[in-house]
Each structure stands twice: as C-alpha cells, then as structure tokens.
Design a protein around this motif. Structure first.
Motif, PDB file in Angstrom:
ATOM      1  N   GLY A 230       0.737  -1.404   0.260  1.00 33.13           N
ATOM      2  CA  GLY A 230       0.068   0.046   0.093  1.00 33.13           C
ATOM      3  C   GLY A 230       0.762   1.280  -0.075  1.00 33.13           C
ATOM      4  N   GLY A 231       2.110   1.064  -0.052  1.00 32.69           N
ATOM      5  CA  GLY A 231       2.981   2.026  -0.133  1.00 32.69           C
ATOM      6  C   GLY A 231       3.008   3.002  -1.623  1.00 32.69           C
ATOM      7  N   LEU A 232       2.614   4.217  -1.487  1.00 29.20           N
ATOM      8  CA  LEU A 232       2.507   4.969  -2.835  1.00 29.20           C
ATOM      9  C   LEU A 232       3.805   5.811  -3.123  1.00 29.20           C
ATOM     10  N   HIS A 233       4.197   5.672  -4.350  1.00 33.35           N
ATOM     11  CA  HIS A 233       5.512   6.288  -4.673  1.00 33.35           C
ATOM     12  C   HIS A 233       5.313   7.103  -5.781  1.00 33.35           C
ATOM     13  N   ARG A 234       6.140   8.209  -5.862  1.00 30.86           N
ATOM     14  CA  ARG A 234       6.042   9.056  -7.086  1.00 30.86           C
ATOM     15  C   ARG A 234       7.405   9.313  -7.774  1.00 30.86           C
ATOM     16  N   SER A 235       7.439   9.635  -9.049  1.00 34.59           N
ATOM     17  CA  SER A 235       8.391   9.700  -9.820  1.00 34.59           C
ATOM     18  C   SER A 235       8.208  11.273 -10.563  1.00 34.59           C
ATOM     19  N   THR A 236       9.132  12.066 -10.646  1.00 33.45           N
ATOM     20  CA  THR A 236       9.190  13.002 -11.476  1.00 33.45           C
ATOM     21  C   THR A 236       9.909  13.184 -12.819  1.00 33.45           C
ATOM     22  N   ASP A 237      10.583  12.162 -12.814  1.00 34.73           N
ATOM     23  CA  ASP A 237      11.418  12.001 -14.247  1.00 34.73           C
ATOM     24  C   ASP A 237      11.301  10.785 -14.813  1.00 34.73           C
ATOM     25  N   GLY A 238       9.944  10.108 -14.901  1.00 31.28           N
ATOM     26  CA  GLY A 238       9.598   9.085 -15.714  1.00 31.28           C
ATOM     27  C   GLY A 238       9.788   7.582 -15.199  1.00 31.28           C
ATOM     28  N   GLY A 239      10.170   7.638 -13.849  1.00 33.79           N
ATOM     29  CA  GLY A 239      10.248   6.353 -13.395  1.00 33.79           C
ATOM     30  C   GLY A 239      12.016   5.931 -13.066  1.00 33.79           C
ATOM     31  N   THR A 240      12.643   6.972 -13.394  1.00 37.08           N
ATOM     32  CA  THR A 240      14.205   6.636 -13.053  1.00 37.08           C
ATOM     33  C   THR A 240      14.334   6.780 -11.585  1.00 37.08           C
ATOM     34  N   ASN A 241      13.645   7.803 -10.914  1.00 44.17           N
ATOM     35  CA  ASN A 241      13.998   7.905  -9.364  1.00 44.17           C
ATOM     36  C   ASN A 241      12.603   8.091  -8.625  1.00 44.17           C
ATOM     37  N   TRP A 242      12.463   7.594  -7.556  1.00 47.75           N
ATOM     38  CA  TRP A 242      10.976   7.335  -6.913  1.00 47.75           C
ATOM     39  C   TRP A 242      11.405   7.979  -5.580  1.00 47.75           C
ATOM     40  N   THR A 243      10.260   8.621  -4.998  1.00 50.93           N
ATOM     41  CA  THR A 243      10.217   8.957  -3.619  1.00 50.93           C
ATOM     42  C   THR A 243       8.831   8.358  -2.944  1.00 50.93           C
ATOM     43  N   ARG A 244       8.778   7.842  -1.807  1.00 53.73           N
ATOM     44  CA  ARG A 244       7.406   7.693  -1.178  1.00 53.73           C
ATOM     45  C   ARG A 244       6.785   8.624  -0.865  1.00 53.73           C
ATOM     46  N   SER A 245       5.651   8.803  -1.020  1.00 49.51           N
ATOM     47  CA  SER A 245       4.800  10.178  -0.913  1.00 49.51           C
ATOM     48  C   SER A 245       3.749   9.815   0.197  1.00 49.51           C
ATOM     49  N   GLY A 246       3.377   8.675   0.662  1.00 52.10           N
ATOM     50  CA  GLY A 246       2.484   8.158   1.599  1.00 52.10           C
ATOM     51  C   GLY A 246       2.001   6.683   1.585  1.00 52.10           C
ATOM     52  N   THR A 247       0.937   6.322   2.213  1.00 46.07           N
ATOM     53  CA  THR A 247       0.449   5.050   2.636  1.00 46.07           C
ATOM     54  C   THR A 247      -1.017   5.010   2.327  1.00 46.07           C
ATOM     55  N   VAL A 248      -1.467   4.165   1.469  1.00 46.20           N
ATOM     56  CA  VAL A 248      -2.827   3.999   1.213  1.00 46.20           C
ATOM     57  C   VAL A 248      -3.388   2.994   2.364  1.00 46.20           C
ATOM     58  N   PRO A 249      -4.380   3.508   3.131  1.00 48.06           N
ATOM     59  CA  PRO A 249      -5.064   2.468   4.152  1.00 48.06           C
ATOM     60  C   PRO A 249      -5.566   1.155   3.297  1.00 48.06           C
ATOM     61  N   GLY A 250      -5.750   0.146   4.388  1.00 46.47           N
ATOM     62  CA  GLY A 250      -6.447  -1.171   3.918  1.00 46.47           C
ATOM     63  C   GLY A 250      -5.774  -2.299   3.377  1.00 46.47           C
ATOM     64  N   GLY A 251      -4.429  -2.380   3.556  1.00 53.08           N
ATOM     65  CA  GLY A 251      -3.546  -3.551   3.048  1.00 53.08           C
ATOM     66  C   GLY A 251      -3.391  -3.660   1.680  1.00 53.08           C
ATOM     67  N   ALA A 252      -3.371  -4.908   1.120  1.00 55.04           N
ATOM     68  CA  ALA A 252      -3.145  -5.138  -0.247  1.00 55.04           C
ATOM     69  C   ALA A 252      -3.675  -4.336  -1.496  1.00 55.04           C
ATOM     70  N   PRO A 253      -2.995  -3.816  -2.339  1.00 53.58           N
ATOM     71  CA  PRO A 253      -3.587  -2.925  -3.511  1.00 53.58           C
ATOM     72  C   PRO A 253      -4.393  -3.808  -4.534  1.00 53.58           C
ATOM     73  N   GLN A 254      -5.288  -2.978  -4.873  1.00 55.65           N
ATOM     74  CA  GLN A 254      -6.167  -3.632  -5.984  1.00 55.65           C
ATOM     75  C   GLN A 254      -6.000  -2.826  -7.191  1.00 55.65           C
ATOM     76  N   ALA A 255      -6.001  -1.605  -7.094  1.00 54.35           N
ATOM     77  CA  ALA A 255      -6.100  -0.747  -8.304  1.00 54.35           C
ATOM     78  C   ALA A 255      -5.573   0.784  -7.842  1.00 54.35           C
ATOM     79  N   LEU A 256      -5.037   1.552  -8.957  1.00 49.58           N
ATOM     80  CA  LEU A 256      -4.762   2.791  -8.616  1.00 49.58           C
ATOM     81  C   LEU A 256      -4.802   3.555 -10.192  1.00 49.58           C
ATOM     82  N   THR A 257      -5.361   4.832  -9.767  1.00 48.78           N
ATOM     83  CA  THR A 257      -5.477   5.975 -10.838  1.00 48.78           C
ATOM     84  C   THR A 257      -5.252   7.086 -10.395  1.00 48.78           C
ATOM     85  N   ALA A 258      -4.323   7.867 -10.905  1.00 51.80           N
ATOM     86  CA  ALA A 258      -4.039   9.474 -10.536  1.00 51.80           C
ATOM     87  C   ALA A 258      -4.576  10.131 -11.501  1.00 51.80           C
TER      88      ALA A 258
END
Length: 293
Positions: A230-258
């Motif tokens: 459930g850790g949410l990560h963000r990249s500002t350079d197309g996926g070369t580098n990532w930083t953790r921006s937060g945590t989605v509650p509720g356990g194992a992920p099922q879908a993501l749309t920004a």
C-alpha cells in the motif's frame, strides 16, 4: 541492445500477478446516484479492478467483480451496470469507458469479452473486438490510442481504433502506464520491478526497483506507483527515481488511478480511497467487503 521480455504467456502472466500479490499479498458536481443494493454506501463490493473519474458528472466509477459502481461526492453509491466481472478499465472521455472481463453469472457471450466500450457512463456496453480470445487486465487510453495488457496471451496490444490491434511484445506484467507526452514510452510492472519501453512497447528493458503492483501517469512529472503493502511512490522523471509520498490504508492494493498530480484514487482490500494532496492523506470513498477474486 534491448530485447523483448519473454513469458510463458498466460501462465507466466498469472504467476507474476500472484507473486506481486502474495509478496504483499471528491468532491464533484452532478446529481448523486441513487442508493442501491445494501452494504455500506448503498452497494456491496468484494474486489476492485479499475477506477476513474467521469468528466461528464465528476462521479467516481469503480469497476468491480460485481459490475460498475458510481460513487457521488456525498458517498451515495449505486451499481450502474449489470453484475459482470469488469477487469481492465479506463475512462477514455466524458461518458466513455473502455473495459474487459467476463460475463455476469448466467449471462450470454464468451468467457473473455475482449475490448468492450460504454458511451453512457457504464450503463450499457458493446463489444469492440477480440471477444472470446482476450481478457485485458490493464487498459490505458492515451494519444487517441488504446494500450492493453492481454493477460490471456501474455502480450501487450496497441490499437488506434479499438478494432485492429498490433501485438507489440510478450511480457509478464500486472499493470501498464503510458507517458502523457510521448506515446513511445510505456512502463510495465513486473515481478522484478518497473520495466521501461521507449519504442511503444515493442521491446522492454529489465525491471528495476521499486517493485510495484500498479502505476498511473497523469502528467509527465507526476508518475505514481503503488507497492504490495500500500505504499504510494511518486516519480518526477519518468520512473528513473522514486520517492515515497504516503501510504494507502487497507492492506494489499487492487487498483490505482492518478487523476492529476494531486488527486490519487487507490483501492485496497478494505476500500477505495482518495487523496487530494498527492498521497499524503487519504479519505475512504467506498468500503470493500474483503473477499478476493
């Protein structure tokens, strides 16, 4: 020189999905949907496959194992479609959804529905192509083009019209994302990390950390990824580098749309959540019963 990622087609694709899962495992305008068939929020949902915001009414639309559910800003929810299993899902424009999956129990048609389309915000659906042969587990609509991960055959397919498809390469993936600025740059989440293509998905490089289950790319400098915990990560350079921006509650992920750089939708085993601050905080939009499919 990059070479295509090979898989054992459907079996390998399913294996990656299982490995990724087991490793870990709004406000708007418009008229509120009418409450529906029981459960918190007016509707019962056991598993989510896709999320999107319809620009025509600003409702949250949730593609589930039991149909498509519309959620209004006040939390009112109703099932707008039949009870089919909607797998790959994306909002392609106002009132226009693309999907895939399997018929409702006792329904007609092939087990794999291929590419299906709705032009009335998920109420009715028509087959566009590949019925009987393809189950898309991930769909992206970008640059007036459909990109789909065909889990039945373990291949990436691309179509300009939704009917004629170009098979790009075999790979074992769970999700895909396309650069909003460059149709040739495609990412895929694999068991070894995020794999990158610079030729429209014809070839991919090896997967690189972090290992993510789902990715979404609303703006060039705002690429989001959701890991198995459930850790949410963000990249500002197309996926070369990532930083953790937060945590989605509720356990194992099922879908993501920004939806944009600040608005992020995510589904976990316990609910559908929304962030309006780039993933730092989340609010529940729809609870999930916790069953898995």
């Amino acid at each position: 020189m990059r070479t295509p990622l090979r898989s054992l087609a459907a079996a390998a694709a399913a294996g990656v999905a299982l490995a990724v899962t087991l490793t870990a495992c709004s406000s708007g305008t418009g008229t509120a949907p009418e409450p529906a068939d029981g459960g918190p929020g007016g509707v019962t949902v056991s598993h989510v496959h896709g999320l999107g915001i319809d620009p025509s009414d600003e409702h949250l639309y949730v593609a589930t194992h039991e149909g498509v559910v519309a959620v209004a800003a006040d939390g009112a929810a109703r099932r707008v479609s039949d009870r089919a299993d909607y797998m790959g899902f994306t909002v392609a424009g106002p009132g226009r959804f693309l999907g895939s999956g399997h018929p409702a129990p006792g329904g007609d048609g092939p087990a794999n529905r291929g590419l299906i389309e709705s032009t009335d915000s998920g109420r009715t659906w028509q087959t566009r192509s590949l019925a009987g042969t393809t189950d898309f587990h991930a769909l992206e609509y970008a640059h007036d083009t459909v990109y789909g991960y065909d889990s039945t055959n373990g291949v990436l397919r691309v179509s300009a019209d939704g009917t004629t498809w170009d098979t790009r390469t075999e790979l074992a993936a769970l999700d895909i994302a396309v650069s909003p600025e460059d149709p040739e740059r495609v990412l895929a989440t694999t068991e070894s990390g995020v794999a990158r293509s610079t030729d429209g998905g014809r070839t991919f490089g090896a997967g690189a950390a972090p290992v993510l289950g789902f990715v979404s790319w609303p703006r060039e400098d705002a690429l989001y990824g959701l890991d198995q915990t459930g850790g949410l990560h963000r990249s500002t350079d197309g996926g070369t580098n990532w930083t953790r921006s937060g945590t989605v509650p509720g356990g194992a992920p099922q879908a993501l749309t920004a939806v944009d750089p600040d608005r992020v939708l995510a589904a976990t085993q316990d609910g559908v959540y929304e962030s309006r601050d780039g993933g730092r905080t989340f609010t529940e939009r729809l609870p999930i019963s916790g069953a898995s499919h």
